[in-house]
Design an enzyme around this catalytic site. Structure first.
Site, PDB file in Angstrom:
ATOM      1  N   ARG A  28      11.024  12.000   2.355  1.00 31.69           N
ATOM      2  CA  ARG A  28      12.213  11.835   1.517  1.00 31.69           C
ATOM      3  C   ARG A  28      12.425  12.902   0.461  1.00 31.69           C
ATOM      4  O   ARG A  28      13.506  13.039  -0.076  1.00 31.69           O
ATOM      5  CB  ARG A  28      12.165  10.457   0.835  1.00 31.69           C
ATOM      6  CG  ARG A  28      12.519   9.341   1.787  1.00 31.69           C
ATOM      7  CD  ARG A  28      12.270   7.996   1.174  1.00 31.69           C
ATOM      8  NE  ARG A  28      10.826   7.787   0.979  1.00 31.69           N
ATOM      9  CZ  ARG A  28      10.305   6.659   0.511  1.00 31.69           C
ATOM     10  NH1 ARG A  28      11.084   5.662   0.173  1.00 31.69           N
ATOM     11  NH2 ARG A  28       8.993   6.533   0.383  1.00 31.69           N
ATOM     12  N   ARG A  37      18.627  10.604   7.243  1.00 30.21           N
ATOM     13  CA  ARG A  37      18.528   9.153   6.993  1.00 30.21           C
ATOM     14  C   ARG A  37      19.887   8.506   6.695  1.00 30.21           C
ATOM     15  O   ARG A  37      20.023   7.297   6.758  1.00 30.21           O
ATOM     16  CB  ARG A  37      17.541   8.890   5.849  1.00 30.21           C
ATOM     17  CG  ARG A  37      16.098   9.008   6.261  1.00 30.21           C
ATOM     18  CD  ARG A  37      15.580   7.749   6.980  1.00 30.21           C
ATOM     19  NE  ARG A  37      15.283   6.695   6.037  1.00 30.21           N
ATOM     20  CZ  ARG A  37      16.020   5.610   5.857  1.00 30.21           C
ATOM     21  NH1 ARG A  37      17.106   5.415   6.559  1.00 30.21           N
ATOM     22  NH2 ARG A  37      15.656   4.700   4.976  1.00 30.21           N
ATOM     23  N   TYR A 148      -1.335  -5.149   5.458  1.00 31.03           N
ATOM     24  CA  TYR A 148       0.124  -5.298   5.633  1.00 31.03           C
ATOM     25  C   TYR A 148       0.458  -6.547   6.436  1.00 31.03           C
ATOM     26  O   TYR A 148       1.427  -7.257   6.142  1.00 31.03           O
ATOM     27  CB  TYR A 148       0.718  -4.052   6.312  1.00 31.03           C
ATOM     28  CG  TYR A 148       0.860  -2.890   5.352  1.00 31.03           C
ATOM     29  CD1 TYR A 148       1.934  -2.833   4.464  1.00 31.03           C
ATOM     30  CD2 TYR A 148      -0.070  -1.866   5.324  1.00 31.03           C
ATOM     31  CE1 TYR A 148       2.068  -1.781   3.567  1.00 31.03           C
ATOM     32  CE2 TYR A 148       0.052  -0.809   4.438  1.00 31.03           C
ATOM     33  CZ  TYR A 148       1.120  -0.774   3.556  1.00 31.03           C
ATOM     34  OH  TYR A 148       1.247   0.262   2.666  1.00 31.03           O
TER      35      TYR A 148
HETATM   36  O1  1CP Z   1       4.537  13.717   6.861  1.00 22.07           O
HETATM   37  C1  1CP Z   1       4.911  12.590   7.181  1.00 22.07           C
HETATM   38  O2  1CP Z   1       5.783  11.957   6.557  1.00 22.07           O
HETATM   39  C2  1CP Z   1       4.249  12.017   8.380  1.00 22.07           C
HETATM   40  C3  1CP Z   1       4.613  10.681   8.746  1.00 22.07           C
HETATM   41  C4  1CP Z   1       4.072   9.504   7.942  1.00 22.07           C
HETATM   42  C5  1CP Z   1       2.742   9.122   7.708  1.00 22.07           C
HETATM   43  C6  1CP Z   1       1.499   9.911   8.008  1.00 22.07           C
HETATM   44  C7  1CP Z   1       4.888   8.480   7.427  1.00 22.07           C
HETATM   45  C8  1CP Z   1       6.356   8.514   7.420  1.00 22.07           C
HETATM   46  N1  1CP Z   1       4.096   7.463   7.011  1.00 22.07           N
HETATM   47  C9  1CP Z   1       2.770   7.831   7.147  1.00 22.07           C
HETATM   48  C10 1CP Z   1       1.573   7.050   6.851  1.00 22.07           C
HETATM   49  C11 1CP Z   1       1.692   5.795   6.095  1.00 22.07           C
HETATM   50  N2  1CP Z   1       2.670   4.846   6.154  1.00 22.07           N
HETATM   51  C12 1CP Z   1       0.693   5.309   5.230  1.00 22.07           C
HETATM   52  C13 1CP Z   1      -0.612   6.016   4.990  1.00 22.07           C
HETATM   53  C14 1CP Z   1      -0.467   7.168   4.086  1.00 22.07           C
HETATM   54  C15 1CP Z   1      -0.335   6.867   2.629  1.00 22.07           C
HETATM   55  O3  1CP Z   1      -1.177   6.115   2.095  1.00 22.07           O
HETATM   56  O4  1CP Z   1       0.578   7.428   2.017  1.00 22.07           O
HETATM   57  C16 1CP Z   1       1.108   4.087   4.710  1.00 22.07           C
HETATM   58  C17 1CP Z   1       0.372   3.195   3.730  1.00 22.07           C
HETATM   59  C18 1CP Z   1       2.371   3.779   5.304  1.00 22.07           C
HETATM   60  C19 1CP Z   1       3.181   2.567   5.099  1.00 22.07           C
HETATM   61  C20 1CP Z   1       4.522   2.925   4.619  1.00 22.07           C
HETATM   62  N3  1CP Z   1       5.528   3.398   5.412  1.00 22.07           N
HETATM   63  C21 1CP Z   1       4.993   2.948   3.296  1.00 22.07           C
HETATM   64  C22 1CP Z   1       4.137   2.669   2.085  1.00 22.07           C
HETATM   65  C23 1CP Z   1       4.475   1.397   1.428  1.00 22.07           C
HETATM   66  C24 1CP Z   1       3.374   0.975   0.437  1.00 22.07           C
HETATM   67  O5  1CP Z   1       2.744  -0.032   0.748  1.00 22.07           O
HETATM   68  O6  1CP Z   1       3.194   1.638  -0.594  1.00 22.07           O
HETATM   69  C25 1CP Z   1       6.332   3.372   3.309  1.00 22.07           C
HETATM   70  C26 1CP Z   1       7.290   3.487   2.156  1.00 22.07           C
HETATM   71  C27 1CP Z   1       6.637   3.678   4.660  1.00 22.07           C
HETATM   72  C28 1CP Z   1       7.912   4.268   5.185  1.00 22.07           C
HETATM   73  C29 1CP Z   1       7.802   5.691   5.533  1.00 22.07           C
HETATM   74  N4  1CP Z   1       6.844   6.231   6.386  1.00 22.07           N
HETATM   75  C30 1CP Z   1       7.083   7.579   6.540  1.00 22.07           C
HETATM   76  C31 1CP Z   1       8.243   7.903   5.758  1.00 22.07           C
HETATM   77  C32 1CP Z   1       8.874   9.269   5.664  1.00 22.07           C
HETATM   78  C33 1CP Z   1       8.680   6.723   5.126  1.00 22.07           C
HETATM   79  C34 1CP Z   1       9.899   6.581   4.243  1.00 22.07           C
HETATM   80  C35 1CP Z   1      10.965   5.985   5.060  1.00 22.07           C
HETATM   81  C36 1CP Z   1      12.330   6.206   4.505  1.00 22.07           C
HETATM   82  O7  1CP Z   1      12.796   5.379   3.700  1.00 22.07           O
HETATM   83  O8  1CP Z   1      12.988   7.175   4.893  1.00 22.07           O
END
Ligand code: 1CP
Length: 339
Positions: A28, A37, A148
């Site tokens: 983002r 998005r 989760y």
């Molecule tokens: O570079 C990249 O963005 C690669 C893709 C990637 C990865 C490796 C995404 C895309 N998510 C993840 C891993 C991920 N997802 C983790 C482990 C890494 C970390 O601790 O940061 C976790 C805990 C998640 C779960 C998740 N997915 C959350 C976290 C919520 C929380 O509990 O704090 C969120 C907000 C997402 C959505 C998400 N995943 C990825 C993106 C770009 C987004 C945002 C989506 C959007 O609104 O556009």
């Protein structure tokens, strides 16, 4: 693919400057991502190989990192378990039917991962021809996935998860085992599709005490690392809490440990076996600072790890969605050109 500093560093054989990539580098904070998005939901972007390819390439084309990470999410396994995953703009992930009882665990459907997650395999195969740097595959660790599934989404304290873990450890282990088996199948699928390295994210491990970590996280990380050992694909282990858990993680002999930002890289390096690479660990908040401050912090880390053949520059956790683009340019330039 051309010669890779990143893969060399994972083998602790890098003679050149350290490679750099950033956790959550595709996301983002990039205006191109936000523009996409407007048109597509996050899950659509994960499900459609062409879209996942475009997002995976975005940070590489814009900043020139030394490795790409597959655009996907750790929650695709819960989604395949049909618990009703959706993402809400302000709340993040929501699981409509969270697990509450042993029966809920037993009622989870039997899923065949290569089929249920075939879109991930297709995405990897679609993006590979466009990449000149290695592609990192990834997954969530069983403990983090379980949290989760039990909390029904994000939670700061993981109270329900820890209550279940402490009151009914036997059924909690059943869930962890199930998730570890699915994860092994999932990572094998990613390897067969062409990823060159894997990172396992145990993002919520920091809520565990030492003995809880051994029992409810480490054992399952070991199961996964051991199951994939014969593939020779390097595995990076990341925990929030890896500063504290580094010696335990090292006992699994992963290719690399990704360090959170709380500890001194140099001190952890001295503690680890020289065959284990070290990744990390700039505080992501530093990217809010003025450019000279960013350069000062990055330079200090480069100095600390000077000529270490197993060092990979990264943040100590994922990049924040409101990080200025210019700060990322500064960071990457500083590592790649040491100035
Ligand atoms: O570079 C990249 O963005 C690669 C893709 C990637 C990865 C490796 C995404 C895309 N998510 C993840 C891993 C991920 N997802 C983790 C482990 C890494 C970390 O601790 O940061 C976790 C805990 C998640 C779960 C998740 N997915 C959350 C976290 C919520 C929380 O509990 O704090 C969120 C907000 C997402 C959505 C998400 N995943 C990825 C993106 C770009 C987004 C945002 C989506 C959007 O609104 O556009």
């Amino acid at each position: 693919m051309s010669h890779s500093f990143f893969l060399d560093a994972l083998n602790c054989k890098n003679q050149a400057r350290p490679p750099v990539w950033l956790m959550r580098q595709a996301g983002r904070y990039m205006p191109q991502y936000r523009a996409m998005r407007e048109k597509y939901s996050f899950l659509d972007m994960c499900h459609q190989p062409e879209l996942a390819t475009e997002v995976t390439l975005m940070p590489i084309q814009t900043f020139g990192m030394d490795a790409a990470i597959l655009f996907s999410d750790i929650l695709v396994i819960p989604e395949a378990l049909r618990v009703g995953l959706r993402f809400e703009e302000t709340k993040g992930p929501i699981i409509e039917r969270p697990l509450n009882t042993l029966e809920d665990i037993q009622n989870l459907p039997n899923v065949h991962i290569p089929e249920a997650l075939s879109y991930v395999s297709e995405a990897i195969k679609t993006m590979l021809p466009h990449l000149k740097v290695p592609l990192i595959g990834f997954c969530g660790a069983p403990f983090t996935l379980a949290s989760y599934l039990i909390e029904g989404g994000s939670s700061k304290t993981l109270k329900k998860t820890k209550q279940w873990m402490l009151r009914e450890p036997a059924s909690f282990h059943q869930l962890l085992n199930r998730l570890a088996d699915l994860t092994v199948d999932y990572l094998k699928l990613q390897i067969e599709s062409g990823v060159k390295a894997l990172q396992i994210f145990d993002s919520w491990a920091h809520v565990l005490g030492h003995f809880q970590f051994q029992e409810f996280s480490l054992g399952y990380l070991k199961k996964i690392v051991d199951a994939l050992a014969s593939t020779n694909i390097p595995i990076i282990l990341f925990c929030r809490g890896s500063s504290v858990f580094a010696p335990s993680l090292a006992s699994l002999r992963p290719a690399a440990i990704s360090l959170d930002w709380n500890s001194d890289l140099k001190a952890v390096r001295q503690m680890l076996p020289s065959k284990i690479a070290l990744q990390g660990n700039l505080d992501p908040d530093i990217l809010y600072a003025p450019n000279p401050t960013i350069r000062q912090h990055v330079s200090q880390m480069l100095k600390d790890m000077h000529q270490d053949p197993g060092y990979i520059f990264n943040l100590g956790h994922g990049i924040h969605p409101d990080t200025p683009m210019e700060a990322v340019h500064t960071l990457v330039d500083c590592v790649q050109n040491d100035r």
